[in-house]
Design a protein around this motif. Sequence first.
Motif, PDB file in Angstrom:
ATOM      1  N   ASN A  91      -8.948  16.198  20.115  1.00  0.00           N
ATOM      2  CA  ASN A  91      -9.389  17.439  20.766  1.00  0.00           C
ATOM      3  C   ASN A  91      -8.954  17.391  22.228  1.00  0.00           C
ATOM      4  O   ASN A  91      -9.776  17.270  23.135  1.00  0.00           O
ATOM      5  CB  ASN A  91     -10.907  17.600  20.651  1.00  0.00           C
ATOM      6  CG  ASN A  91     -11.363  17.702  19.215  1.00  0.00           C
ATOM      7  OD1 ASN A  91     -10.975  18.627  18.511  1.00  0.00           O
ATOM      8  ND2 ASN A  91     -12.182  16.758  18.770  1.00  0.00           N
ATOM      9  N   SER A  92      -7.658  17.494  22.440  1.00  0.00           N
ATOM     10  CA  SER A  92      -7.073  17.211  23.743  1.00  0.00           C
ATOM     11  C   SER A  92      -7.292  18.347  24.736  1.00  0.00           C
ATOM     12  O   SER A  92      -6.777  19.459  24.568  1.00  0.00           O
ATOM     13  CB  SER A  92      -5.570  16.950  23.598  1.00  0.00           C
ATOM     14  OG  SER A  92      -4.979  16.772  24.864  1.00  0.00           O
ATOM     15  N   ASN A 131      -1.035  14.158  13.929  1.00  0.00           N
ATOM     16  CA  ASN A 131      -1.774  14.778  15.025  1.00  0.00           C
ATOM     17  C   ASN A 131      -0.822  15.352  16.069  1.00  0.00           C
ATOM     18  O   ASN A 131      -1.034  16.464  16.586  1.00  0.00           O
ATOM     19  CB  ASN A 131      -2.703  13.747  15.671  1.00  0.00           C
ATOM     20  CG  ASN A 131      -3.659  14.361  16.672  1.00  0.00           C
ATOM     21  OD1 ASN A 131      -4.365  15.316  16.380  1.00  0.00           O
ATOM     22  ND2 ASN A 131      -3.691  13.803  17.863  1.00  0.00           N
ATOM     23  N   ASN A 132       0.253  14.628  16.378  1.00  0.00           N
ATOM     24  CA  ASN A 132       1.219  15.121  17.361  1.00  0.00           C
ATOM     25  C   ASN A 132       1.952  16.359  16.855  1.00  0.00           C
ATOM     26  O   ASN A 132       2.242  17.286  17.621  1.00  0.00           O
ATOM     27  CB  ASN A 132       2.212  14.015  17.717  1.00  0.00           C
ATOM     28  CG  ASN A 132       1.592  12.939  18.599  1.00  0.00           C
ATOM     29  OD1 ASN A 132       0.402  12.978  18.900  1.00  0.00           O
ATOM     30  ND2 ASN A 132       2.388  11.967  19.006  1.00  0.00           N
ATOM     31  N   ILE A 133       2.279  16.384  15.556  1.00  0.00           N
ATOM     32  CA  ILE A 133       2.919  17.560  14.973  1.00  0.00           C
ATOM     33  C   ILE A 133       1.995  18.774  15.088  1.00  0.00           C
ATOM     34  O   ILE A 133       2.421  19.879  15.455  1.00  0.00           O
ATOM     35  CB  ILE A 133       3.300  17.304  13.506  1.00  0.00           C
ATOM     36  CG1 ILE A 133       4.477  16.323  13.427  1.00  0.00           C
ATOM     37  CG2 ILE A 133       3.661  18.609  12.787  1.00  0.00           C
ATOM     38  CD1 ILE A 133       4.794  15.850  12.019  1.00  0.00           C
ATOM     39  N   LEU A 188      -1.627   9.782  27.870  1.00  0.00           N
ATOM     40  CA  LEU A 188      -2.420  10.874  28.421  1.00  0.00           C
ATOM     41  C   LEU A 188      -3.388  11.316  27.326  1.00  0.00           C
ATOM     42  O   LEU A 188      -3.206  12.332  26.660  1.00  0.00           O
ATOM     43  CB  LEU A 188      -1.497  12.006  28.875  1.00  0.00           C
ATOM     44  CG  LEU A 188      -0.442  11.584  29.911  1.00  0.00           C
ATOM     45  CD1 LEU A 188       0.424  12.755  30.336  1.00  0.00           C
ATOM     46  CD2 LEU A 188      -1.108  10.947  31.131  1.00  0.00           C
ATOM     47  N   ASN A 189      -4.435  10.530  27.174  1.00  0.00           N
ATOM     48  CA  ASN A 189      -5.335  10.676  26.045  1.00  0.00           C
ATOM     49  C   ASN A 189      -6.749  10.355  26.512  1.00  0.00           C
ATOM     50  O   ASN A 189      -7.072   9.197  26.796  1.00  0.00           O
ATOM     51  CB  ASN A 189      -4.898   9.731  24.922  1.00  0.00           C
ATOM     52  CG  ASN A 189      -5.718   9.853  23.665  1.00  0.00           C
ATOM     53  OD1 ASN A 189      -6.932   9.954  23.705  1.00  0.00           O
ATOM     54  ND2 ASN A 189      -5.043   9.823  22.525  1.00  0.00           N
ATOM     55  N   GLU A 190      -7.581  11.374  26.625  1.00  0.00           N
ATOM     56  CA  GLU A 190      -8.919  11.175  27.169  1.00  0.00           C
ATOM     57  C   GLU A 190      -9.840  10.388  26.241  1.00  0.00           C
ATOM     58  O   GLU A 190     -10.877   9.874  26.680  1.00  0.00           O
ATOM     59  CB  GLU A 190      -9.571  12.522  27.525  1.00  0.00           C
ATOM     60  CG  GLU A 190      -9.656  13.523  26.407  1.00  0.00           C
ATOM     61  CD  GLU A 190      -8.473  14.484  26.376  1.00  0.00           C
ATOM     62  OE1 GLU A 190      -8.690  15.679  26.127  1.00  0.00           O
ATOM     63  OE2 GLU A 190      -7.331  14.026  26.586  1.00  0.00           O
ATOM     64  N   SER A 191      -9.456  10.260  24.965  1.00  0.00           N
ATOM     65  CA  SER A 191     -10.271   9.475  24.036  1.00  0.00           C
ATOM     66  C   SER A 191     -10.032   7.979  24.230  1.00  0.00           C
ATOM     67  O   SER A 191     -10.975   7.202  24.422  1.00  0.00           O
ATOM     68  CB  SER A 191      -9.963   9.877  22.589  1.00  0.00           C
ATOM     69  OG  SER A 191     -10.311  11.230  22.366  1.00  0.00           O
ATOM     70  N   THR A 192      -8.764   7.553  24.188  1.00  0.00           N
ATOM     71  CA  THR A 192      -8.478   6.127  24.359  1.00  0.00           C
ATOM     72  C   THR A 192      -8.775   5.656  25.779  1.00  0.00           C
ATOM     73  O   THR A 192      -8.988   4.459  26.003  1.00  0.00           O
ATOM     74  CB  THR A 192      -7.014   5.810  24.008  1.00  0.00           C
ATOM     75  OG1 THR A 192      -6.141   6.612  24.808  1.00  0.00           O
ATOM     76  CG2 THR A 192      -6.743   6.089  22.538  1.00  0.00           C
ATOM     77  N   ALA A 193      -8.815   6.591  26.741  1.00  0.00           N
ATOM     78  CA  ALA A 193      -9.121   6.213  28.128  1.00  0.00           C
ATOM     79  C   ALA A 193     -10.537   5.682  28.276  1.00  0.00           C
ATOM     80  O   ALA A 193     -10.879   5.113  29.312  1.00  0.00           O
ATOM     81  CB  ALA A 193      -8.922   7.411  29.054  1.00  0.00           C
ATOM     82  N   LYS A 194     -11.371   5.829  27.238  1.00  0.00           N
ATOM     83  CA  LYS A 194     -12.735   5.319  27.295  1.00  0.00           C
ATOM     84  C   LYS A 194     -12.811   3.825  27.004  1.00  0.00           C
ATOM     85  O   LYS A 194     -13.820   3.188  27.299  1.00  0.00           O
ATOM     86  CB  LYS A 194     -13.616   6.085  26.310  1.00  0.00           C
ATOM     87  CG  LYS A 194     -13.786   7.559  26.668  1.00  0.00           C
ATOM     88  CD  LYS A 194     -14.578   8.297  25.602  1.00  0.00           C
ATOM     89  CE  LYS A 194     -14.685   9.782  25.946  1.00  0.00           C
ATOM     90  NZ  LYS A 194     -15.397  10.545  24.876  1.00  0.00           N
TER      91      LYS A 194
END
Length: 655
Positions: free
Chosen positions: A365-366, A396-398, A446-452
Motif C-alpha cells: 500500500n505504497s 506487486n511491481n507489475i 523506497l518502501n515504507e513497510s520494510t523501512a520499519k
Amino acid sequence: MAETVFFNRDLSWLGFNERVLLEAAKDTVPILERIKFLSIYSSNLDEFYRVRMPVLMAVDEHRQNADGQGNYELAKAEINRQQRKFGAIVAEQILPELANHDIHWIYNKFIPNQITDQVVNLFFNEVLAYIYSICIDKDLTDFFAENNKLYQLVILKDALGEERLELINVPTDSLQRLYSLQDDGHTYVVFLEDIIKYNLSYLFPNDTIQGVYNLKITRDAELKIDNTTEEDITTVLERQLETRDFGFATRFLIEPGIPLRSLYRLIYALKLGNASVVEGGGYHNLKDLNSFPLNGASFSYPKWPSIHSVPIPGNETLFSLILKEDVLVNVPYQSYDPILRFFNEAANDVFVDEIYTTLYRVANNSRIVSALMTAARNGKKVVALVELKARFDEANNIKWAKQMKAAGVKIIYSSVDLKVHAKVALAKRVISEKEEFLGLLATGNLNESTAKFYTDQILLTSHKPMLKELQSIFGFLSKSKKAPGSEDQIDFKHLLVAQFNLQQKFLNLIQREIDNAKAGLVNGITIKLNNLEEKILISKLYEASKAGVKVQLIVRGICCLVPGKAGLSDNITVTRIVDRYLEHGRIFIFENNGNKEIFMGSADWMNRNIYSRIEVCFPLYDTKLKDIIMKIVNLQLQDNAQESIYKFLKDINTI
C-alpha cells in the motif's frame, strides 16, 4: 606468498542463516523474538532451496571439489546439520522456556486430554470445510503437489488388509497455522496439522490408520525470460508468474519414519525422482512461527518508538530545509516521515515540474507511489523506472506499474539482462527560469513497510553537481537500450555508478590507502555490506592487507573473503550483525590520510551488483553527517550495536 583463497558463497550464506538460528538459542533474547528467529531461519532456507539449490544441482555433475564432493552435496550436508540444531533448540530451550510461563506448545507430542474437545470442535467447525484427500494410487491424474504447501501422508489398511496411501492437504492459506487454546488458566498452542491428524478417523471410518507423516515440496523459483523476445515484458512476466509454483521440485521434505516402500510409491506418484529427499523434523513451513500466538510485552523486545529527527518549523517546508543543508535519515531508528514528505511535497509544489525515481520493491500500500500518481494528475512530468524482476516482488511491481501508467506516470523498465537496483529520486523545480534540484539517494528500497525493520541510510540533498549527474543517469535509463555504450559515457565526479565507474573507483580508493600505508600516512578501510563475493575487489582488499592497511568489514550475509589468514589477510576482520533489525545499509569509509571519504549506496560487492545491475553510490560531504555515520559504524563494530545506535540517535536528537 600466501595463496589467494575465497570462501564458497553458498556455504557462507548458510553460515549466515545459522547465525540467525543461533539468535533463537540466546536466553537474553525475549522468547517470542527467539521463536521469530526460528521463523526467519526457516523462511531463508525455503528461499535458498528455491533459488540456489537448482543452480547447485545443475552444475554438480560438472564441477566437484578436491574431495570429489559437489557443492550441492556440501550444502545439503550443512543444511542437515543445521536442521538437527534447529530441532535441539526447540526441544531443549524453547519448549521448556514456554512451559515456565505455563504455555504448553504441543510440538511432537500427543494432544492432551484437557483440550481434545476443543480440538474436535475446531476441526468440525473451522477446518473440515477446507480439507480434501487424494488417493495416491488412483486419483493423481490431475493432481499437482503445490510449492511450499503442507500435506499429510496417511497410510491406511482396509478391512481386507489392503494398504493404500492418501494425501491430505493442510490448508494454511485459508486457516491460521497455530491455535491458542485455554483450559483452566493454562495455555496450549496446537498446530493445524495436529488438529487434522487427531480427527482423521472421521475421514476414514472403515480403515485402520497405520501412520501419518507431514510433507512439503519446494520448487524452483527461477523466471526465465528470453532477451530476444519482442513481447511486452509485463506480459511475459505475468505469464511466467502464473507457472512459477509449478517449477521442478528441488526438495522433498519429509517427516522421519516413513516406511521406505511408502516413500518410494509417493516419490513415483508425485514425479519427485530428481528432488532432494530431506528428512526434517515433525513440522515444516516453520516460517509460520512468525505469527506464533503469544501476547505480553515481556515476551517481545522493548518498543523503540521511531525518532522524529528532522524538525521543520511550521512556516517552512522540507524542501526549504534541504535547500539549506543536507538531511540524513537513519531508518528504522529514525522516522520514515521525511521520505514520504519528500514525495508529497514534490507532488504538490507548484515549482516542481519533473519528478524521477527508481522503484525496486514497492510496498503493498505504497504512499510513495500514490504521491507519484498525484503528481502526474497535477500535470507534472513523472518518470518511474520500475524493476519488474525484483525476485518475489514481480507481481506487486507489475500491479503498481499498471496503476501509475493509468494515472499518467511514464513507466520505464530495465532490460532483461540489466536490473536497476539503484534507490534514487530527483525533483526538478523551476523558479523564474532558474533550475533547482532536490534529490533522494538511499541504501535501501523506497518502501515504507520494510523501512520499519531494515536499517538503511537516506540522504536528502540539493547538491546541484551531484544531482545533475543523477539527472544524466535517468536520461540514460530512459533510453530503450540499457547497456551503456561509448555514446553514454558520463563524466561522474561525485556518483559511483555500476556499469560506468563504480568498480574502478572503489579499486582506486583502495589503492590510495595502499599508497598511504607504504608512505607511512594515515590509512584504513571500513566497509559495511550485505554480501561480499566479487573476486577482483576482494583481491584488492587482500592486497591492502598485505600492504599493512587495516581493513574492517561488516558483512551481514555472504562473505567469500577469508579474514585473518597469515600473509594474505592478517589485517582484515569481519563482523556479522544479527539483531532485531535486518542490517541493510552499504557504507564505505576510506581514511584518506585523515581526510575521510565516506560513500553509501545500493551496491553490494557481488558479481550481480557489479556486472549486471545499475547501482548508485553517493558521497557524504557534510561534516556533521559524516560524524554521525562514523559513530554508527563504530558502534556496529561493538557488541549490542543496535540498542547503542538507537540511544545515540535519540540523544543527538534532543541536543
